[in-house]
Design an enzyme around this catalytic site. Structure first.
Site, mmCIF file in Angstrom:
data_model
loop_
_atom_site.group_PDB
_atom_site.id
_atom_site.type_symbol
_atom_site.label_atom_id
_atom_site.label_comp_id
_atom_site.label_asym_id
_atom_site.label_seq_id
_atom_site.Cartn_x
_atom_site.Cartn_y
_atom_site.Cartn_z
ATOM 1 C CG ASP A 35 -2.277 -0.538 0.987
ATOM 2 O OD1 ASP A 35 -2.800 -0.360 -0.118
ATOM 3 O OD2 ASP A 35 -2.836 -1.162 1.908
ATOM 4 C CB THR A 36 3.688 2.236 2.192
ATOM 5 O OG1 THR A 36 2.915 1.931 3.355
ATOM 6 C CG2 THR A 36 4.492 3.493 2.444
#
Length: 400
Positions: free
Chosen positions: A172-173
């Site tokens: 996600d990051t």
């Protein structure tokens, strides 16, 4: 205040982590980021985090982590009136950021093809698990799904424990960082040519790209990666070692670093040992070398060895908890953490992270804490030219 993106207006329709992380990084650089949320519920991350009380207040710690400095408008994009409001906001926007499944915005009549007719210079960034095209395009995805499909889990852990999930939502990051880079690049081109852009960010693609050495070994050398736990596959001694107290990471990747390490820990005989004389032979005899080094390290603490090895030019560092990491003097010196106003009846401030870089020696920052759901709806509508009577009408219609 860092103002690299000052004057840039972002409409952030994203939820949970990847997209909100993108918007937060832009806000830290001075962009005016408006969070467009569903009335009544808002971003799912508002309900996520370790503090149940904050979750009930729609201000979960997961939300607080990457939404400071933004404003919030609650807008029903399924209603005709809500869509009309959104298109008016788009007229003055520089960036639209969304992380719906592919096709959702098109079905709402708010996809890039429709919006670029309203604002030809618009930068439209769509973040999704697998991208806008391909056989997996419409598959739902969260970070864990991408960790598995990217191969990340297959190389995390060791022979006994792999595959393992990385301990935080790394994919996600990475997707959020990729989107922020793509948007910034598109803004540079628009400054030169006036062209807008449609940016298709795939979390799967983004994750695989960051596995550069692993992927290169597979594609070019034909070497399938294997999980090696806390060891570095490129060198030895390079990994995590037990000491008399605590764990220590050592990365003696160069010959001179290995030799210095042996001298500092009082084992100079390891340098002349034929098993350890050369880089490749050290990798082949990794277990024996690790045992010899740990025998020496057992004579003192990880903190001691970190100090003496670092002073001698050998990369070394203790393995810390998250709490210990946040309390490091280095983190305080770099001003990575900032306190922002926040009132939930219990606390009057919260602490969040800034960007991982400084600009001309200055830290990035925002001035306000994360917004409450719909906190700025009236203000944003007034800025867009709506009268009080029109705003009341929108409320009565369920558009806001």
């Amino acid at each position: 205040m860092t103002t690299l993106l000052s004057g840039i207006k972002v409409l952030d329709l994203t939820n949970v982590l990847a997209g909100p992380f993108t918007g937060y990084q832009m806000a830290l650089l001075g962009a005016d980021v408006t969070k467009v949320e569903t009335p009544g519920s808002g971003d799912l991350a508002r309900q996520l985090g370790a503090d149940a009380g904050l979750n009930r207040k729609n201000m979960g710690t997961s939300f607080l982590a990457q939404n400071a400095g933004k404003r919030s408008i609650a807008l029903n994009l399924k209603s005709a009136a809500g869509k009309k409001v959104f298109t008016r906001l788009v007229q003055q926007a520089d960036v639209v950021l969304e992380n719906f499944r592919p096709g959702v915005m098109d079905r709402l009549g708010l996809g890039y093809d429709a919006l670029k007719l309203i604002n030809p210079g618009l930068i439209y960034c769509a973040i999704s698990g697998f991208g806008q095209t391909g056989p997996l395009a419409n598959a739902p995805a969260y970070d864990q799904i991408i960790q598995g499909r990217s191969g990340v889990m297959s190389i995390t852990g060791d022979e006994a424990t792999a595959p393992l999930r990385v301990g935080y939502p790394v994919c996600d990051t990475i997707g959020g960082m990729t989107a922020a880079f793509a948007i910034s690049s598109a803004l540079v081109r628009r400054e030169r040519s006036g062209e807008g852009a449609f940016l298709d960010v795939s979390m799967l693609d983004s994750a695989i790209v960051t596995m550069g050495w692993i992927v290169s070994n597979q594609l070019i050398a034909g070497q399938a990666p294997v999980p090696m736990g806390n060891n570095n596959f490129t060198a030895s001694p390079s990994g995590t070692f037990r000491t008399g107290s605590g764990l220590l990471n050592i990365a003696a990747n160069k010959q001179e670093q290995f030799e210095t390490l042996c001298q500092v820990i009082g084992r100079p005989q390891l340098i002349a040992d034929s098993r350890f004389a050369a880089r490749e032979s050290r990798k082949q005899h990794r277990a024996a070398l690790t045992q010899a080094i740990e025998d020496a390290l057992s004579e003192n603490t990880a903190a001691h060895w970190e100090d003496v090895l670092t002073a001698a030019g050998v990369p070394a560092g203790q393995v810390l908890s998250v709490e210990q990491a946040l309390n490091q003097e280095q983190i305080a010196h770099r001003e990575l953490l900032m306190s922002l106003p926040f009132n939930d009846g219990i606390r009057d401030s919260i602490t969040v992270t800034r960007s991982g870089f400084k600009v001309d020696g200055d830290v990035t920052r925002v001035e306000q804490g994360p917004p409450r759901l719909a906190e700025h709806t009236t203000t944003i509508l007034q800025e867009a030219g709506y009268t009080p009577e029109e705003i009341d009408q929108l409320r009565s219609e369920g558009a806001i």
